[in-house]
Design an enzyme around this catalytic site. Structure first.
Site, PDB file in Angstrom:
ATOM      1  N   ASN A  49       0.830  -1.209   0.000  1.00 34.28           N
ATOM      2  CA  ASN A  49       0.000   0.000   0.000  1.00 34.28           C
ATOM      3  C   ASN A  49       0.866   1.261   0.000  1.00 34.28           C
ATOM      4  O   ASN A  49       0.391   2.342   0.343  1.00 34.28           O
ATOM      5  CB  ASN A  49      -0.905   0.013   1.229  1.00 34.28           C
ATOM      6  CG  ASN A  49      -1.825  -1.179   1.268  1.00 34.28           C
ATOM      7  OD1 ASN A  49      -2.404  -1.555   0.253  1.00 34.28           O
ATOM      8  ND2 ASN A  49      -1.953  -1.800   2.425  1.00 34.28           N
ATOM      9  N   HIS A 135     -14.125  -1.917   6.217  1.00 32.38           N
ATOM     10  CA  HIS A 135     -12.971  -2.585   6.831  1.00 32.38           C
ATOM     11  C   HIS A 135     -13.328  -3.173   8.199  1.00 32.38           C
ATOM     12  O   HIS A 135     -14.120  -2.601   8.946  1.00 32.38           O
ATOM     13  CB  HIS A 135     -11.871  -1.524   6.996  1.00 32.38           C
ATOM     14  CG  HIS A 135     -10.526  -2.057   7.331  1.00 32.38           C
ATOM     15  ND1 HIS A 135     -10.046  -2.091   8.619  1.00 32.38           N
ATOM     16  CD2 HIS A 135      -9.554  -2.564   6.548  1.00 32.38           C
ATOM     17  CE1 HIS A 135      -8.818  -2.590   8.611  1.00 32.38           C
ATOM     18  NE2 HIS A 135      -8.499  -2.889   7.368  1.00 32.38           N
ATOM     19  N   GLU A 179     -16.269   4.146   3.758  1.00 37.46           N
ATOM     20  CA  GLU A 179     -14.916   4.505   3.339  1.00 37.46           C
ATOM     21  C   GLU A 179     -15.002   5.384   2.103  1.00 37.46           C
ATOM     22  O   GLU A 179     -16.015   5.365   1.404  1.00 37.46           O
ATOM     23  CB  GLU A 179     -14.120   3.228   3.024  1.00 37.46           C
ATOM     24  CG  GLU A 179     -14.018   2.331   4.234  1.00 37.46           C
ATOM     25  CD  GLU A 179     -13.336   0.986   3.951  1.00 37.46           C
ATOM     26  OE1 GLU A 179     -12.665   0.840   2.919  1.00 37.46           O
ATOM     27  OE2 GLU A 179     -13.505   0.093   4.794  1.00 37.46           O
ATOM     28  N   SER A 183     -10.940  -0.689   0.273  1.00 39.14           N
ATOM     29  CA  SER A 183      -9.603  -1.293   0.283  1.00 39.14           C
ATOM     30  C   SER A 183      -9.462  -2.502  -0.624  1.00 39.14           C
ATOM     31  O   SER A 183      -8.379  -2.754  -1.131  1.00 39.14           O
ATOM     32  CB  SER A 183      -9.213  -1.664   1.709  1.00 39.14           C
ATOM     33  OG  SER A 183     -10.212  -2.454   2.311  1.00 39.14           O
ATOM     34  N   ASP A 208     -13.764   6.774   6.483  1.00 38.95           N
ATOM     35  CA  ASP A 208     -12.401   6.266   6.557  1.00 38.95           C
ATOM     36  C   ASP A 208     -11.711   6.549   5.217  1.00 38.95           C
ATOM     37  O   ASP A 208     -12.104   6.016   4.185  1.00 38.95           O
ATOM     38  CB  ASP A 208     -12.464   4.761   6.865  1.00 38.95           C
ATOM     39  CG  ASP A 208     -11.093   4.142   7.064  1.00 38.95           C
ATOM     40  OD1 ASP A 208     -10.102   4.686   6.543  1.00 38.95           O
ATOM     41  OD2 ASP A 208     -11.021   3.096   7.725  1.00 38.95           O
ATOM     42  N   HIS A 211      -7.280   4.812   2.111  1.00 35.15           N
ATOM     43  CA  HIS A 211      -6.649   4.535   0.809  1.00 35.15           C
ATOM     44  C   HIS A 211      -6.663   5.730  -0.129  1.00 35.15           C
ATOM     45  O   HIS A 211      -6.138   5.650  -1.237  1.00 35.15           O
ATOM     46  CB  HIS A 211      -7.320   3.336   0.139  1.00 35.15           C
ATOM     47  CG  HIS A 211      -7.052   2.069   0.879  1.00 35.15           C
ATOM     48  ND1 HIS A 211      -5.890   1.350   0.714  1.00 35.15           N
ATOM     49  CD2 HIS A 211      -7.754   1.433   1.828  1.00 35.15           C
ATOM     50  CE1 HIS A 211      -5.914   0.301   1.516  1.00 35.15           C
ATOM     51  NE2 HIS A 211      -7.020   0.327   2.211  1.00 35.15           N
ATOM     52  N   LYS A 239      -0.086   3.645   4.791  1.00 31.78           N
ATOM     53  CA  LYS A 239      -0.245   3.393   3.358  1.00 31.78           C
ATOM     54  C   LYS A 239       0.548   4.428   2.557  1.00 31.78           C
ATOM     55  O   LYS A 239       1.761   4.398   2.582  1.00 31.78           O
ATOM     56  CB  LYS A 239      -1.730   3.298   3.038  1.00 31.78           C
ATOM     57  CG  LYS A 239      -2.249   1.979   3.616  1.00 31.78           C
ATOM     58  CD  LYS A 239      -3.710   1.871   3.837  1.00 31.78           C
ATOM     59  CE  LYS A 239      -3.986   0.499   4.465  1.00 31.78           C
ATOM     60  NZ  LYS A 239      -5.156   0.487   5.308  1.00 31.78           N
TER      61      LYS A 239
HETATM   62  C1  LIG Z   1      -5.530  -0.350   6.413  1.00 29.89           C
HETATM   63  C2  LIG Z   1      -6.847   0.132   6.843  1.00 29.89           C
HETATM   64  C3  LIG Z   1      -7.081   0.445   8.174  1.00 29.89           C
HETATM   65  C4  LIG Z   1      -6.097   0.123   9.269  1.00 29.89           C
HETATM   66  O1  LIG Z   1      -5.096   1.040   9.339  1.00 29.89           O
HETATM   67  P1  LIG Z   1      -3.737   0.653  10.085  1.00 29.89           P
HETATM   68  O2  LIG Z   1      -3.092   1.952  10.364  1.00 29.89           O
HETATM   69  O3  LIG Z   1      -2.983  -0.217   9.144  1.00 29.89           O
HETATM   70  O4  LIG Z   1      -4.115  -0.098  11.330  1.00 29.89           O
HETATM   71  C5  LIG Z   1      -8.283   1.031   8.502  1.00 29.89           C
HETATM   72  N1  LIG Z   1      -9.223   1.262   7.551  1.00 29.89           N
HETATM   73  C6  LIG Z   1      -9.041   0.922   6.267  1.00 29.89           C
HETATM   74  C7  LIG Z   1     -10.106   1.196   5.279  1.00 29.89           C
HETATM   75  C8  LIG Z   1      -7.852   0.333   5.883  1.00 29.89           C
HETATM   76  O5  LIG Z   1      -7.682  -0.046   4.626  1.00 29.89           O
END
Ligand SMILES: *Cc1c(COP(=O)(O)O)cnc(C)c1O
Length: 387
Positions: A49, A135, A179, A183, A208, A211, A239
């Site tokens: 990522n 997620h 989101e 993801s 969220d 990405h 990421k």
């Molecule tokens: C990767 C991800 C997370 C988790 O984040 P980390 O910092 O890796 O714990 C949370 N939400 C989404 C949508 C993700 O893809």
């Protein structure tokens, strides 16, 4: 025979084995932004990522070293005890400004942020409307709160609105959780429409942006940035930022609430100085990387068109995440193994991470992938389809 206290572990593992869903860790060694070494084989990596290759950027590495030198290896305490340094506060101010929200608050990971912020926002009388594909960390937060969880079909805002209408007057709090870029599918949600719905039904909008941040939106700050109607936005640093950690961007009032009422913020050691330095360096760089973002978007478009013409299904991808959706788990594994034999790392994603019948290869592009490397991937996918 005495009672075997580990019987449940044996049973769970045997079940996974039987379903061929047993997971195990595979050690790799990073070489550069797009190559890794696995069991002595050099692989071109399409599973990270690290969308801008920042995890290997000299400015980030130098900042980590300088911050560790100056402030120590660890932050020594939680934020509320003695773990808030000026560098934590400065970073939060810079994040809030860059994200276009009143304030920001750091969290130790995206998982920790989602699973504990939602738990702090919800009570048992709350109703939460979640996109079906959100997620796991978001679901954890909702489940912990024991609030009423309703999952609406992926990106189906008409279905969401019906649920909102039904929920009116039936709850203590009404929250929409989704989101901006998904993801496992690489498609986007309609942020403007979500803001309008949240506003119409007086719901809290929680997005969220994991990405999208670094990659999309104004100055690459994500798709929930600079949007007044987004009540809670989560950005992560693992990421595109090439680092580690996360933040929430929200109102001053909500930040005060989380500092007082969110155990996942209160009872954990503050992020270490080296990580703060890395994030600060990435935050400085990201607005300047327009050319890299354009290259990434062009590569993604090229790859989507190519995989479609080869006969793969990239779903509704409109980002740097491009799934090749295959119904069958064994097909996904077969393709992944074959690509590995060609020197390409592309991990198969299977249930329960994705819904049954939608196993896939999740290809994630980096702005550091060259035209030649992309061409090689496409050639390999073509060859696989012919064989
Ligand atoms: C990767 C991800 C997370 C988790 O984040 P980390 O910092 O890796 O714990 C949370 N939400 C989404 C949508 C993700 O893809």
């Amino acid at each position: 025979m005495s009672f075997d206290k580990w019987e449940f572990v044996d049973r769970a593992l045997a079940e996974r084995q039987q379903q061929q869903r047993n997971r195990s860790l595979q050690s790799i060694e990073p070489i550069d932004a797009v190559h890794v070494l696995r069991q002595g084989q050099k692989l071109l990596n399409f599973s990270a990522n690290d969308y801008l290759g920042l995890s290997k950027h000299p400015a980030l590495i130098a900042a980590a070293q300088i911050y560790a030198q100056q402030y120590g290896a660890g932050a020594t305490a939680s934020r509320l005890v003695a773990g808030t340094y000026a560098i934590h506060e400065a970073l939060e101010q810079q994040l809030a400004a860059a994200y276009g929200q009143e304030v920001a608050l750091l969290f130790n990971s995206g998982f920790q942020a989602n699973s504990t912020i939602l738990a702090a926002l919800l009570d048992r009388q709350s109703i939460v409307l979640c996109d079906r594909l959100v997620h796991s960390s978001l679901l954890q937060g909702v489940l912990t709160s024991r609030s009423r969880l309703i999952r609406y079909p992926h990106n189906d805002l008409a279905a969401l609105e019906i649920q909102l209408q039904t929920a009116v007057g039936q709850h203590s709090r009404l929250v929409i959780v989704t989101e901006t870029v998904f993801s496992m599918d690489g498609d986007r949600s309609d942020v403007d429409a979500l803001i309008a719905l949240a506003d119409r039904y007086n719901a809290i909008l929680y997005l969220d942006d994991a990405h999208a941040i670094g990659v999309l939106g104004k100055n690459g700050m994500g798709l929930a940035a600079h949007r007044a109607g987004v009540d809670v936005a989560i950005g992560t640093f693992g990421k595109a930022f090439g680092a580690f950690g996360a933040f929430v961007a929200c109102s001053q009032k909500l930040r005060d609430y989380l500092i007082n009422c969110c155990p996942g913020f209160i009872y954990t050691t503050a992020l270490p100085p080296a990580v703060i330095g890395t994030i600060a360096a990435a935050l400085k760089l990201i607005p300047t990387l327009e050319v890299e973002r354009q290259h990434l978007a062009d590569s993604a478009e090229t790859l989507r068109q190519a995989v479609r013409s080869i006969g793969f299904n990239p779903g509704a991808s409109s980002s740097q995440i491009i799934p090749l959706i295959l119904s069958d788990e064994s097909q996904a594994l077969q393709l992944s193994n074959w690509l590995e034999s060609q020197g390409i790392l592309a991990i198969a994603i299977r249930p329960p991470t994705v819904p049954a019948g939608s196993s896939r290869l999740r290809l994630a592009l980096s702005s550091c992938h060259t035209h030649e490397q992309l061409k090689y991937l496409i050639q390999c996918l073509e060859k696989f389809q012919l064989e």
